[in-house]
Design a protein around this motif. Structure first.
Motif, PDB file in Angstrom:
ATOM      1  N   LEU A 269       0.820  -1.116   0.064  1.00 50.67           N
ATOM      2  CA  LEU A 269       0.013   0.045   0.167  1.00 50.67           C
ATOM      3  C   LEU A 269       0.867   1.272  -0.102  1.00 50.67           C
ATOM      4  O   LEU A 269       0.261   2.220  -0.255  1.00 50.67           O
ATOM      5  N   GLY A 270       2.015   1.076   0.133  1.00 46.11           N
ATOM      6  CA  GLY A 270       2.950   2.505   0.433  1.00 46.11           C
ATOM      7  C   GLY A 270       2.912   2.989   2.040  1.00 46.11           C
ATOM      8  O   GLY A 270       3.259   4.066   1.663  1.00 46.11           O
ATOM      9  N   GLY A 271       2.387   2.349   2.629  1.00 49.80           N
ATOM     10  CA  GLY A 271       2.304   2.762   4.186  1.00 49.80           C
ATOM     11  C   GLY A 271       3.621   2.472   4.922  1.00 49.80           C
ATOM     12  O   GLY A 271       4.327   2.075   4.329  1.00 49.80           O
ATOM     13  N   ALA A 272       3.484   3.200   6.089  1.00 50.93           N
ATOM     14  CA  ALA A 272       4.834   3.062   6.835  1.00 50.93           C
ATOM     15  C   ALA A 272       4.748   2.256   8.167  1.00 50.93           C
ATOM     16  O   ALA A 272       5.823   1.632   8.608  1.00 50.93           O
ATOM     17  N   ALA A 273       3.653   1.883   8.506  1.00 51.30           N
ATOM     18  CA  ALA A 273       3.286   1.105   9.691  1.00 51.30           C
ATOM     19  C   ALA A 273       2.162   0.372   9.694  1.00 51.30           C
ATOM     20  O   ALA A 273       1.063   1.007   9.461  1.00 51.30           O
ATOM     21  N   SER A 274       1.938  -0.999  10.025  1.00 46.71           N
ATOM     22  CA  SER A 274       0.685  -1.647  10.167  1.00 46.71           C
ATOM     23  C   SER A 274       0.152  -1.326  11.470  1.00 46.71           C
ATOM     24  O   SER A 274      -1.260  -1.579  11.485  1.00 46.71           O
ATOM     25  N   ARG A 275       0.704  -0.983  12.416  1.00 49.33           N
ATOM     26  CA  ARG A 275       0.019  -0.563  13.834  1.00 49.33           C
ATOM     27  C   ARG A 275       0.243   0.977  14.304  1.00 49.33           C
ATOM     28  O   ARG A 275       1.013   1.515  13.800  1.00 49.33           O
ATOM     29  N   ARG A 276      -0.700   1.029  15.022  1.00 48.38           N
ATOM     30  CA  ARG A 276      -0.747   2.569  15.686  1.00 48.38           C
ATOM     31  C   ARG A 276       0.334   2.552  17.091  1.00 48.38           C
ATOM     32  O   ARG A 276       1.128   1.475  17.440  1.00 48.38           O
ATOM     33  N   ALA A 277       0.516   3.634  17.467  1.00 50.54           N
ATOM     34  CA  ALA A 277       1.262   3.721  18.617  1.00 50.54           C
ATOM     35  C   ALA A 277       0.898   2.839  19.781  1.00 50.54           C
ATOM     36  O   ALA A 277       2.081   2.363  20.586  1.00 50.54           O
TER      37      ALA A 277
ATOM     38  N   GLY B 248      -0.021   0.001  19.592  1.00 47.76           N
ATOM     39  CA  GLY B 248      -0.045  -1.490  19.215  1.00 47.76           C
ATOM     40  C   GLY B 248      -1.163  -1.958  18.469  1.00 47.76           C
ATOM     41  O   GLY B 248      -1.005  -3.175  17.880  1.00 47.76           O
ATOM     42  N   SER B 249      -2.326  -1.417  18.215  1.00 48.80           N
ATOM     43  CA  SER B 249      -3.278  -1.816  17.592  1.00 48.80           C
ATOM     44  C   SER B 249      -3.216  -1.686  16.339  1.00 48.80           C
ATOM     45  O   SER B 249      -2.589  -0.619  15.689  1.00 48.80           O
ATOM     46  N   TYR B 250      -3.773  -2.454  15.268  1.00 50.32           N
ATOM     47  CA  TYR B 250      -3.657  -2.314  13.827  1.00 50.32           C
ATOM     48  C   TYR B 250      -4.416  -1.226  13.358  1.00 50.32           C
ATOM     49  O   TYR B 250      -5.611  -0.830  13.776  1.00 50.32           O
ATOM     50  N   HIS B 251      -3.719  -0.632  12.526  1.00 51.82           N
ATOM     51  CA  HIS B 251      -4.588   0.396  11.661  1.00 51.82           C
ATOM     52  C   HIS B 251      -5.891  -0.404  10.953  1.00 51.82           C
ATOM     53  O   HIS B 251      -5.915  -1.523  10.476  1.00 51.82           O
TER      54      HIS B 251
ATOM     55  N   VAL C 133       1.544 -13.896  11.985  1.00 45.49           N
ATOM     56  CA  VAL C 133       2.463 -13.904  13.220  1.00 45.49           C
ATOM     57  C   VAL C 133       2.534 -12.518  13.981  1.00 45.49           C
ATOM     58  O   VAL C 133       1.929 -11.606  13.595  1.00 45.49           O
ATOM     59  N   HIS C 134       2.982 -12.896  15.277  1.00 41.99           N
ATOM     60  CA  HIS C 134       3.060 -11.674  16.446  1.00 41.99           C
ATOM     61  C   HIS C 134       4.683 -11.567  16.181  1.00 41.99           C
ATOM     62  O   HIS C 134       5.362 -12.264  16.677  1.00 41.99           O
ATOM     63  N   LEU C 135       4.997 -10.500  15.936  1.00 37.76           N
ATOM     64  CA  LEU C 135       6.572 -10.071  15.467  1.00 37.76           C
ATOM     65  C   LEU C 135       7.223  -9.683  16.908  1.00 37.76           C
ATOM     66  O   LEU C 135       8.638  -9.926  16.816  1.00 37.76           O
ATOM     67  N   ASP C 136       6.500  -9.105  17.820  1.00 35.07           N
ATOM     68  CA  ASP C 136       7.349  -8.761  18.880  1.00 35.07           C
ATOM     69  C   ASP C 136       7.654 -10.196  19.675  1.00 35.07           C
ATOM     70  O   ASP C 136       6.873 -10.609  20.471  1.00 35.07           O
ATOM     71  N   LEU C 137       8.881 -10.433  19.813  1.00 35.18           N
ATOM     72  CA  LEU C 137       9.150 -11.954  20.187  1.00 35.18           C
ATOM     73  C   LEU C 137       9.123 -11.906  21.748  1.00 35.18           C
ATOM     74  O   LEU C 137       8.990 -13.205  22.251  1.00 35.18           O
TER      75      LEU C 137
END
Length: 275
Positions: free
Chosen positions: A148-156, A158-161, A186-190
């Motif tokens: 999409l050309g976006g910068a991040a999938s989540r808000r500050a 932690g919730s998804y846009h 996946v959940h990327l925060d290990l």
């Protein structure tokens, strides 16, 4: 096809780079299925070597608990990956950036977990799920944002846009409409095991059948989240037993009105408990 009839290993599907055969058996032992990854987990200059290692190492693994993620259609490695998984008799293949049913069917006779991780892929989710070669649908927030050309999938916080949540819901709905399982991404925060557990529980509650993961420490929280608690299992058994004794399509059980949608939910709980 009922989702209960689809043979999909789960609930925890653990990625393992295909160029690390020393990790194959360990990953398979720790999870419900190992996803041997020829795509993002392998650098471009190692793709051909990884493919050869994968084909050689498959003989030592349970074929019903192995998924192979190939490279995307149109990539320089697509044709060789398709030939390799077909020659090796891989039963379950993960297709990244899936957008066309023809690409799902190109992997036959293997069944395919189609990853809807581009705008075109999300919009094509109903057609992908309808393919006779489709075993399940999944999605990917980070690849979608890149497309999409976006910068991040989540808000500050932690919730998804909203657009990511929409894509996730679209994939879940398309899978259910076609009678296919849906696999959570996946959940990327290990180190965020609490967040993993909470999001996995929510995924199970809304109808996802399994979840992808990138670290062995994520397997136990995913299994726990997807296993219904004993109280839910006891309620499901009780309400289904009462339904057999009650000729009416609508009845009262423990102070709650019960009809067919709730009976289907009860059957789903028992399927998860058996899984």
């Amino acid at each position: 096809m009922n989702r209960a009839e689809v043979d999909l290993p789960g609930p925890a599907l653990l990625f393992c780079p295909a160029d690390r055969p020393d990790r194959y058996a360990k990953a398979a032992e720790r999870a419900d299925a190992v996803v041997l990854d020829l795509e993002d987990g392998v650098a471009a200059e190692h793709k051909d070597r990884a493919r050869a290692l994968l084909v050689a190492g498959l003989a030592d693994l349970d074929p019903d608990r192995v998924v192979v993620r190939v490279n995307a259609p149109g990539s320089p490695w697509w044709d060789a990956d398709v030939a390799a998984v077909r020659e090796a008799g891989v039963r379950l293949v993960m297709l990244p950036k899936a957008e066309r049913p023809e690409d799902v069917e190109a992997l036959a006779p293997a069944r395919v977990i189609a990853l809807c991780e581009t705008a075109a892929g999300v919009l094509a989710a109903p057609r992908l799920a309808a393919s006779p070669s489709c075993a399940a649908l999944s999605w990917g927030a980070e690849d979608l944002m890149a497309d999409l050309g976006g910068a991040a999938s989540r808000r500050a916080d932690g919730s998804y846009h909203d657009v990511a949540r929409h894509a996730r819901s679209q994939v879940l709905l398309a899978a259910a409409a076609a009678g296919r399982p849906a696999v959570e991404t996946v959940h990327l925060d290990l180190d965020d095991l609490a967040g993993l557990a909470a999001s996995s529980a929510e995924a199970a509650q809304v109808g996802f059948s399994a979840r992808l993961c990138v670290h062995p420490s994520h397997v136990a929280p995913i299994r726990a989240a997807f296993a219904p608690d004993p109280a839910a299992v006891e309620w499901a058994r009780g309400v289904l037993e009462e339904a057999e004794r009650t000729p009416s399509g609508v009845f009262r059980f423990r102070g709650r009105m019960i009809d067919e949608p709730l009976l289907r939910q009860a059957r789903a709980i028992l399927r998860r408990s058996r899984g």
